[in-house]
Scaffold this motif. Structure first.
Motif: not given
Length: 298
Positions: A248-260, A262-266
């Motif tokens: 669940e935590a992996l889906t919450h790495y988003v920028d201020p514009y709710s965009g993923p 990617w490098n942090v998620q990966l």
């Protein structure tokens, strides 16, 4: 009395015949090369995840894509711990997976031994009813379970994850595996244990459980992986970031514009997946042996 001449290993005998049946080096090399090529589609996504976790977002979407970052950076790994309480979430996944695994091993070994070695009225019917739990998708029961846990005041706690996972479909499959193993145990072992004065609990603990180590290893591995990868249940029952598990935590790495991001998620996904991959690679032999001894090999 006519006797057969002894085989002389030094002179060759049947040893040479046995060796001649082994595949030569050439075909073995060809086989390994073919297996390596066949493994590329399965290994490449993991490699891409690890390599991209060391890239910037610009490098990830570069055209043409690069197989390795031009300037490797661990900034994504550092940001994974700053944007969320990732260490706490990591601990949540570990302790939930461990508790669920231990409880499932205990329950499945007791139930499997009872179904395999104790005769009682309605035994087969009850076992069929238990197996029906494998046919019920978790999505079907999630709403009524949510209502039950809400009335018990367990929402936004780890209790639903521990209870549902320990007593759900994975526990049913674990019970089936343990039953298949215990059925194959010789009855003479139980008779000898009774002569030594052991009752049912003693036979289960001192005789059956030590012999079931391979089956228990298989149960432990797939139960741990299932609990580690839980996503639907944490999404439904948890709302506080400090209680999140890793999927669940992996889906919450988003920028201020709710965009993923990617490098942090990966980077977070790499830290999530690698320990499980390492454990499976180390214990895969016990996993295969456990399934083979229970008659589930395909």
């Amino acid at each position: 009395m006519r006797t057969e001449p002894a085989l002389d290993p030094v002179a060759g005998g049947d040893v040479a015949g046995i060796r001649s049946n082994r595949p030569s080096l050439g075909p073995r090399i060809v086989l390994y090369v073919c297996l390596g090529i066949a493994a590329i589609p399965f290994l490449f996504p993991t490699y891409w995840m690890i390599a991209s976790s060391l890239k910037t977002i610009t490098d990830i979407f570069a055209t043409p894509p690069t197989l390795w970052p031009t300037s490797p950076s661990f900034a994504g790994y550092a940001k994974a711990f700053t944007f969320q309480p990732f260490a706490r979430q990591y601990f949540n996944s570990i302790y939930i997976a461990v508790v669920v695994t231990v409880v499932t091993m205990l329950i499945s070994s007791l139930a499997g031994y009872a179904f395999a070695r104790i005769r009682f009225r309605g035994q087969n019917l009850l076992f069929v009813v238990v197996l029906l739990g494998l046919l019920i998708p978790s999505e079907v029961t999630i709403v009524p379970l949510f209502q039950i846990f809400e009335k018990l005041g367990m929402i936004n706690t780890h209790w639903p994850l521990l209870l549902v996972t320990s007593l759900g479909a994975p526990s049913v499959l674990a019970t089936f595996i343990m039953r298949q193993f215990f059925i194959a145990l010789p009855g003479e072992l139980e008779e000898a244990a009774r002569i030594d004065g052991l009752g049912r609990p003693g036979i289960w603990w001192f005789v059956a459980m030590p012999l079931a180590r391979s089956a228990l290893a298989a149960v432990a591995i797939f139960t741990f992986l299932n609990a580690w990868n839980l996503y639907l249940e944490p999404t439904v029952y948890l709302s506080s970031p400090g209680l999140f598990t890793l999927p669940e935590a992996l889906t919450h790495y988003v920028d201020p514009y709710s965009g993923p991001m990617w490098n942090v998620q990966l980077a977070a996904a790499t830290m999530t997946a690698l320990p499980v991959l390492i454990v499976f690679v180390i214990a895969q032999r016990q996993f295969v042996e456990g399934l083979a001894q229970t008659g589930l090999k395909g």
